[in-house]
Motif scaffolding. Sequence first.
Motif, PDB file in Angstrom:
ATOM      1  N   THR A 221       0.827  -1.203   0.000  1.00 32.53           N
ATOM      2  CA  THR A 221       0.000   0.000   0.000  1.00 32.53           C
ATOM      3  C   THR A 221       0.863   1.254   0.000  1.00 32.53           C
ATOM      4  OG1 THR A 221      -1.739  -1.170   1.181  1.00 32.53           O
ATOM      5  CG2 THR A 221      -1.809   1.226   1.248  1.00 32.53           C
ATOM      6  N   MET A 222       1.883   1.280   0.844  1.00 30.63           N
ATOM      7  CA  MET A 222       2.759   2.450   0.905  1.00 30.63           C
ATOM      8  C   MET A 222       3.495   2.649  -0.424  1.00 30.63           C
ATOM      9  SD  MET A 222       4.276   2.151   4.769  1.00 30.63           S
ATOM     10  CE  MET A 222       5.455   3.443   4.511  1.00 30.63           C
ATOM     11  N   LEU A 223       3.941   1.556  -1.028  1.00 33.43           N
ATOM     12  CA  LEU A 223       4.649   1.650  -2.301  1.00 33.43           C
ATOM     13  C   LEU A 223       3.760   2.260  -3.383  1.00 33.43           C
ATOM     14  CD1 LEU A 223       7.333   0.930  -3.714  1.00 33.43           C
ATOM     15  CD2 LEU A 223       6.277  -1.231  -4.353  1.00 33.43           C
ATOM     16  N   THR A 224       2.523   1.793  -3.466  1.00 32.94           N
ATOM     17  CA  THR A 224       1.635   2.331  -4.499  1.00 32.94           C
ATOM     18  C   THR A 224       1.238   3.773  -4.221  1.00 32.94           C
ATOM     19  OG1 THR A 224      -0.326   1.420  -3.395  1.00 32.94           O
ATOM     20  CG2 THR A 224       0.686   0.081  -5.127  1.00 32.94           C
ATOM     21  N   ARG A 225       1.220   4.187  -2.964  1.00 31.28           N
ATOM     22  CA  ARG A 225       0.863   5.564  -2.622  1.00 31.28           C
ATOM     23  C   ARG A 225       2.036   6.532  -2.816  1.00 31.28           C
ATOM     24  NH1 ARG A 225      -3.685   3.666  -2.886  1.00 31.28           N
ATOM     25  NH2 ARG A 225      -5.088   3.457  -1.124  1.00 31.28           N
ATOM     26  N   PHE A 226       3.241   6.106  -2.457  1.00 31.88           N
ATOM     27  CA  PHE A 226       4.391   7.008  -2.471  1.00 31.88           C
ATOM     28  C   PHE A 226       5.166   7.005  -3.776  1.00 31.88           C
ATOM     29  CE2 PHE A 226       4.615   6.161   2.355  1.00 31.88           C
ATOM     30  CZ  PHE A 226       3.640   7.117   2.595  1.00 31.88           C
ATOM     31  N   LEU A 227       5.100   5.913  -4.550  1.00 32.78           N
ATOM     32  CA  LEU A 227       5.901   5.799  -5.766  1.00 32.78           C
ATOM     33  C   LEU A 227       5.665   6.925  -6.776  1.00 32.78           C
ATOM     34  CD1 LEU A 227       8.087   3.922  -6.804  1.00 32.78           C
ATOM     35  CD2 LEU A 227       6.328   2.620  -7.984  1.00 32.78           C
ATOM     36  N   PRO A 228       4.424   7.349  -7.033  1.00 39.26           N
ATOM     37  CA  PRO A 228       4.253   8.455  -7.983  1.00 39.26           C
ATOM     38  C   PRO A 228       4.957   9.738  -7.548  1.00 39.26           C
ATOM     39  CG  PRO A 228       2.161   7.366  -7.592  1.00 39.26           C
ATOM     40  CD  PRO A 228       3.134   6.788  -6.624  1.00 39.26           C
ATOM     41  N   PHE A 229       4.968  10.015  -6.242  1.00 38.41           N
ATOM     42  CA  PHE A 229       5.633  11.222  -5.760  1.00 38.41           C
ATOM     43  C   PHE A 229       7.147  11.101  -5.853  1.00 38.41           C
ATOM     44  CE2 PHE A 229       1.508  11.120  -3.611  1.00 38.41           C
ATOM     45  CZ  PHE A 229       1.019  12.351  -4.010  1.00 38.41           C
ATOM     46  N   ILE A 230       7.648   9.893  -5.742  1.00 38.23           N
ATOM     47  CA  ILE A 230       9.093   9.670  -5.864  1.00 38.23           C
ATOM     48  C   ILE A 230       9.518   9.743  -7.330  1.00 38.23           C
ATOM     49  CG2 ILE A 230      10.932   7.966  -5.556  1.00 38.23           C
ATOM     50  CD1 ILE A 230       9.319   6.959  -3.080  1.00 38.23           C
ATOM     51  N   LEU A 231       8.745   9.116  -8.214  1.00 36.78           N
ATOM     52  CA  LEU A 231       9.101   9.097  -9.637  1.00 36.78           C
ATOM     53  C   LEU A 231       8.883  10.439 -10.323  1.00 36.78           C
ATOM     54  CD1 LEU A 231       7.647   5.629 -10.727  1.00 36.78           C
ATOM     55  CD2 LEU A 231      10.039   6.234 -10.308  1.00 36.78           C
ATOM     56  N   PHE A 232       7.851  11.169  -9.897  1.00 35.84           N
ATOM     57  CA  PHE A 232       7.498  12.439 -10.548  1.00 35.84           C
ATOM     58  C   PHE A 232       7.426  13.557  -9.513  1.00 35.84           C
ATOM     59  CE2 PHE A 232       5.177   8.954 -12.737  1.00 35.84           C
ATOM     60  CZ  PHE A 232       5.977   8.897 -13.855  1.00 35.84           C
ATOM     61  N   PRO A 233       8.581  14.058  -9.062  1.00 38.76           N
ATOM     62  CA  PRO A 233       8.568  15.119  -8.049  1.00 38.76           C
ATOM     63  C   PRO A 233       7.949  16.407  -8.583  1.00 38.76           C
ATOM     64  CG  PRO A 233      10.803  14.690  -8.824  1.00 38.76           C
ATOM     65  CD  PRO A 233       9.912  13.683  -9.468  1.00 38.76           C
ATOM     66  N   GLU A 234       7.527  17.255  -7.640  1.00 39.57           N
ATOM     67  CA  GLU A 234       6.832  18.485  -8.003  1.00 39.57           C
ATOM     68  C   GLU A 234       7.684  19.445  -8.819  1.00 39.57           C
ATOM     69  OE1 GLU A 234       4.143  21.303  -5.567  1.00 39.57           O
ATOM     70  OE2 GLU A 234       4.583  19.568  -4.286  1.00 39.57           O
ATOM     71  N   ASN A 235       8.965  19.459  -8.566  1.00 39.86           N
ATOM     72  CA  ASN A 235       9.823  20.434  -9.238  1.00 39.86           C
ATOM     73  C   ASN A 235      10.230  20.007 -10.649  1.00 39.86           C
ATOM     74  OD1 ASN A 235      11.446  18.355  -8.462  1.00 39.86           O
ATOM     75  ND2 ASN A 235      12.975  19.607  -7.407  1.00 39.86           N
TER      76      ASN A 235
END
Length: 110
Positions: free
Chosen positions: A17-31
């Motif tokens: 669950t944590m992997l699926t929730r956090f992975l998009p933010f890790i792969l595609f950071p805001e900056n």
Amino acid sequence: MTTLQALMTIGLCVLGTMLTRFLPFILFPENKETPKYIRELGSVLPYAVIGLLVVYCLKDVNFPGGSHGIPELIAVVFIVIVHTWKKNVLLSIAGGTLLYMVLVQYIFIG
């Protein structure tokens, strides 16, 4: 299941669950700019998922026998009309599901 197996199962569920929730933010950071193919997927996947759900829901309808698919057809037409009118996905889904359940439980019995 032993206590160890239960703890391992819970731990793996938490990790997944944590992997699926956090992975998009890790792969595609805001900056950084999101890649074009990801933006394209974001625009076409919702329609593909809805199409898949429609096919899945109607795959076992027996048109030659039983109620001949009439309750399903009525529910689908109702969903299209309500969604075109109100443009509210939750209202369309809830209303269509409720209508279908009423039809198969009280009108098209058997």
